[in-house]
Design a protein around this motif. Structure first.
Motif, mmCIF file in Angstrom:
data_model
loop_
_atom_site.group_PDB
_atom_site.id
_atom_site.type_symbol
_atom_site.label_atom_id
_atom_site.label_comp_id
_atom_site.label_asym_id
_atom_site.label_seq_id
_atom_site.Cartn_x
_atom_site.Cartn_y
_atom_site.Cartn_z
ATOM 1 N N LEU A 110 14.808 40.895 31.681
ATOM 2 C CA LEU A 110 15.703 41.831 32.358
ATOM 3 C C LEU A 110 15.207 43.247 32.115
ATOM 4 C CD1 LEU A 110 18.441 42.545 33.807
ATOM 5 C CD2 LEU A 110 19.452 42.649 31.503
ATOM 6 N N THR A 111 15.067 44.019 33.189
ATOM 7 C CA THR A 111 14.773 45.443 33.091
ATOM 8 C C THR A 111 16.055 46.211 33.382
ATOM 9 O OG1 THR A 111 12.475 45.163 33.794
ATOM 10 C CG2 THR A 111 13.423 47.362 34.014
ATOM 11 N N VAL A 112 16.446 47.066 32.461
ATOM 12 C CA VAL A 112 17.659 47.867 32.621
ATOM 13 C C VAL A 112 17.260 49.315 32.877
ATOM 14 C CG1 VAL A 112 19.798 48.668 31.550
ATOM 15 C CG2 VAL A 112 18.961 46.349 31.094
ATOM 16 N N THR A 113 17.680 49.858 34.004
ATOM 17 C CA THR A 113 17.383 51.245 34.357
ATOM 18 C C THR A 113 18.683 52.010 34.527
ATOM 19 O OG1 THR A 113 15.312 50.652 35.463
ATOM 20 C CG2 THR A 113 16.296 52.774 36.035
ATOM 21 N N LEU A 114 18.822 53.081 33.768
ATOM 22 C CA LEU A 114 19.989 53.956 33.878
ATOM 23 C C LEU A 114 19.549 55.283 34.474
ATOM 24 C CD1 LEU A 114 21.672 53.395 30.372
ATOM 25 C CD2 LEU A 114 22.027 52.103 32.491
ATOM 26 N N ASN A 115 20.299 55.759 35.451
ATOM 27 C CA ASN A 115 20.029 57.054 36.090
ATOM 28 C C ASN A 115 21.122 58.035 35.669
ATOM 29 O OD1 ASN A 115 17.744 56.158 37.690
ATOM 30 N ND2 ASN A 115 19.222 55.036 38.935
ATOM 31 N N LEU A 116 20.774 58.999 34.841
ATOM 32 C CA LEU A 116 21.746 59.956 34.312
ATOM 33 C C LEU A 116 21.920 61.130 35.258
ATOM 34 C CD1 LEU A 116 20.646 60.157 30.555
ATOM 35 C CD2 LEU A 116 21.922 58.357 31.734
ATOM 36 N N VAL A 117 23.177 61.405 35.615
ATOM 37 C CA VAL A 117 23.484 62.541 36.483
ATOM 38 C C VAL A 117 24.570 63.387 35.842
ATOM 39 C CG1 VAL A 117 22.798 61.355 38.614
ATOM 40 C CG2 VAL A 117 25.169 61.196 37.826
ATOM 41 N N ASN A 118 24.537 64.676 36.138
ATOM 42 C CA ASN A 118 25.459 65.627 35.543
ATOM 43 C C ASN A 118 26.666 65.839 36.460
ATOM 44 O OD1 ASN A 118 26.739 67.669 34.165
ATOM 45 N ND2 ASN A 118 24.936 68.998 34.015
ATOM 46 N N THR A 119 27.808 65.333 36.058
ATOM 47 C CA THR A 119 29.010 65.477 36.878
ATOM 48 C C THR A 119 29.541 66.906 36.865
ATOM 49 O OG1 THR A 119 30.434 64.804 35.023
ATOM 50 C CG2 THR A 119 29.673 63.070 36.519
ATOM 51 N N SER A 120 29.021 67.734 35.961
ATOM 52 C CA SER A 120 29.432 69.138 35.902
ATOM 53 C C SER A 120 28.492 70.050 36.676
ATOM 54 C CB SER A 120 29.492 69.604 34.431
ATOM 55 O OG SER A 120 30.432 68.857 33.693
ATOM 56 N N ASP A 121 27.462 69.450 37.284
ATOM 57 C CA ASP A 121 26.458 70.259 37.987
ATOM 58 C C ASP A 121 25.966 69.528 39.232
ATOM 59 O OD1 ASP A 121 24.598 72.232 38.649
ATOM 60 O OD2 ASP A 121 23.082 71.452 37.263
ATOM 61 N N SER A 122 26.874 69.281 40.162
ATOM 62 C CA SER A 122 26.531 68.727 41.474
ATOM 63 C C SER A 122 25.732 67.425 41.401
ATOM 64 C CB SER A 122 25.746 69.760 42.307
ATOM 65 O OG SER A 122 26.461 70.966 42.424
ATOM 66 N N CYS A 123 25.948 66.659 40.356
ATOM 67 C CA CYS A 123 25.283 65.355 40.195
ATOM 68 C C CYS A 123 23.770 65.474 40.068
ATOM 69 C CB CYS A 123 25.638 64.415 41.342
ATOM 70 S SG CYS A 123 27.406 64.137 41.540
ATOM 71 N N ASN A 124 23.292 66.615 39.583
ATOM 72 C CA ASN A 124 21.858 66.764 39.368
ATOM 73 C C ASN A 124 21.397 65.870 38.220
ATOM 74 O OD1 ASN A 124 21.081 68.687 41.347
ATOM 75 N ND2 ASN A 124 22.141 70.277 40.173
ATOM 76 N N SER A 125 20.135 65.459 38.281
ATOM 77 C CA SER A 125 19.576 64.569 37.265
ATOM 78 C C SER A 125 19.545 65.256 35.900
ATOM 79 C CB SER A 125 18.158 64.155 37.658
ATOM 80 O OG SER A 125 18.165 63.442 38.880
ATOM 81 N N LEU A 126 19.765 64.461 34.846
ATOM 82 C CA LEU A 126 19.748 64.971 33.480
ATOM 83 C C LEU A 126 18.426 64.586 32.819
ATOM 84 C CD1 LEU A 126 23.390 64.190 32.308
ATOM 85 C CD2 LEU A 126 22.382 66.449 32.625
ATOM 86 N N GLU A 127 17.568 65.558 32.618
ATOM 87 C CA GLU A 127 16.269 65.326 31.998
ATOM 88 C C GLU A 127 16.326 65.639 30.506
ATOM 89 O OE1 GLU A 127 11.599 66.869 32.359
ATOM 90 O OE2 GLU A 127 13.184 67.780 33.589
ATOM 91 N N GLY A 128 15.613 64.840 29.697
ATOM 92 C CA GLY A 128 15.502 65.127 28.280
ATOM 93 C C GLY A 128 16.641 64.620 27.433
ATOM 94 N N TYR A 129 17.504 63.787 27.993
ATOM 95 C CA TYR A 129 18.611 63.207 27.232
ATOM 96 C C TYR A 129 18.181 61.855 26.663
ATOM 97 C CZ TYR A 129 21.868 66.770 28.829
ATOM 98 O OH TYR A 129 22.507 67.972 29.041
ATOM 99 N N ALA A 130 18.649 61.541 25.459
ATOM 100 C CA ALA A 130 18.263 60.294 24.805
ATOM 101 C C ALA A 130 19.343 59.245 24.986
ATOM 102 C CB ALA A 130 18.007 60.530 23.324
ATOM 103 N N VAL A 131 18.918 58.022 25.295
ATOM 104 C CA VAL A 131 19.837 56.899 25.454
ATOM 105 C C VAL A 131 19.502 55.825 24.428
ATOM 106 C CG1 VAL A 131 20.642 55.068 26.986
ATOM 107 C CG2 VAL A 131 20.111 57.326 27.928
ATOM 108 N N TYR A 132 20.468 55.473 23.611
ATOM 109 C CA TYR A 132 20.345 54.359 22.680
ATOM 110 C C TYR A 132 21.048 53.166 23.317
ATOM 111 C CZ TYR A 132 21.489 51.459 18.563
ATOM 112 O OH TYR A 132 21.652 50.416 17.676
ATOM 113 N N LEU A 133 20.313 52.078 23.515
ATOM 114 C CA LEU A 133 20.844 50.900 24.209
ATOM 115 C C LEU A 133 20.706 49.681 23.310
ATOM 116 C CD1 LEU A 133 20.397 49.950 27.896
ATOM 117 C CD2 LEU A 133 19.567 48.326 26.167
ATOM 118 N N TRP A 134 21.744 48.839 23.299
ATOM 119 C CA TRP A 134 21.692 47.607 22.509
ATOM 120 C C TRP A 134 22.603 46.547 23.140
ATOM 121 C CZ3 TRP A 134 24.852 51.644 21.386
ATOM 122 C CH2 TRP A 134 26.182 51.387 21.032
ATOM 123 N N HIS A 135 22.310 45.272 22.835
ATOM 124 C CA HIS A 135 23.140 44.174 23.350
ATOM 125 C C HIS A 135 22.864 42.897 22.572
ATOM 126 C CE1 HIS A 135 19.836 42.155 25.530
ATOM 127 N NE2 HIS A 135 19.406 43.372 25.835
#
Length: 283
Positions: free
Chosen positions: A118-143
């Motif tokens: 399984l490949t999991v892809t998350l697309n981070l967008v800024n709800t406070s800035d017109s849904c612009n992409s969020l670059e440089g943010y870290a995501v910790y994922l586990w399951h």
């Protein structure tokens, strides 16, 4: 309002691509919301996307908006430096935790979690800035594993740390993890946990416990779960557990709008699956 500046063709193409993703995500939320209200057996038919014409027709009414993903519990097995299950474990300080392939253990442990790719892809967008992409943010994922256990906590897996990893979002706000399809354990809908941090140092620093912006969970569509659990080896306990749970009865997704957390998934048991989710963050 910030004045418009000409950025060239590449900027325009990036903007157009983002708008298309937002429109398609709006359709998935609406469709998933309808699925979540159906009986568990009816959910088997939900999870596939419609044609492009339908997507454009529905998303035209959305206005290109995005919503902040619901904040959820990190659960009893986060290993993020907080105290959970009467232990204070921290995978975020492990050497090698920043990685895209999380199927094998690191830091001296050598196990590999078996299961359907399984490949999991998350697309981070800024709800406070017109849904612009969020670059440089870290995501910790586990399951969990295919049989419902969690590395570092569950019996038989305390010496492993697989199915945990960190990635930093690129210019498109995207992170991607190579993993295995998680099993379904008693009382929970099949899901994947993730925490979002403002930077890599905020995620992996020894003094960064609790510095995440939000914590949430990704839900997997019923149709895909039935494909995996009914065919793939190692998922036998998931068949029974999945038959006794629904999105509405789940103690996490049942309390929020599961439509915002239900991933779009494509693929097959033999070739593996790709799960994609737009994640709105008020950054």
């Amino acid at each position: 309002m910030t004045p418009h500046h000409p950025h060239g063709l590449n900027h325009d193409l990036d903007t157009l691509a983002r708008q298309i993703r937002e429109r398609r995500s709006a359709l998935r939320w609406l469709a998933a919301g309808a699925c979540a209200s159906l009986a568990p057996l009816s959910l088997v038919a939900c999870g596939g996307g419609g044609d492009d014409e339908s997507e454009d027709a529905v998303s035209a009414a959305s206005g290109g908006s995005c919503s902040t993903i619901p904040r959820e519990t990190a659960g009893p097995y986060p290993a993020d430096g907080t105290t959970a299950s009467n232990q204070r474990l921290n995978a975020l300080t492990l050497s090698g935790i920043v990685r895209s392939d999380i199927r094998s253990s690191i830091g001296g442990a050598s196990g590999t979690a078996p299961g359907v790719p399984l490949t999991v892809t998350l697309n981070l967008v800024n709800t406070s800035d017109s849904c612009n992409s969020l670059e440089g943010y870290a995501v910790y994922l586990w399951h969990c594993t295919r049989d419902g256990g969690y590395s570092m906590y569950s019996s038989g897996y305390t010496g492993e740390n697989f199915l945990r990893g960190v990635q930093v979002s690129d210019a498109n706000g995207q992170v991607s993890f190579s993993t295995i399809f998680p099993g379904c354990y008693s009382g929970r809908w099949p899901h994947i946990h993730f925490e979002i941090y403002p930077s890599l140092s905020a995620a992996t620093g020894s003094d960064s416990v609790g510095d995440h912006l939000t914590v949430s969970q990704l839900a997997l569509p019923a149709s895909v779960c039935n494909q995996v659990y009914g065919v793939a080896s190692g998922y036998s306990s998931s068949v029974r557990n999945f038959a006794n749970i629904s999105l509405a009865s789940d103690n996490v997704f049942g309390n929020d709008s599961a439509a915002q957390q239900l991933a779009s998934v494509s693929g097959s048991v033999t070739q593996g699956f790709v799960a994609t989710l737009e994640v709105g963050v008020a950054a």
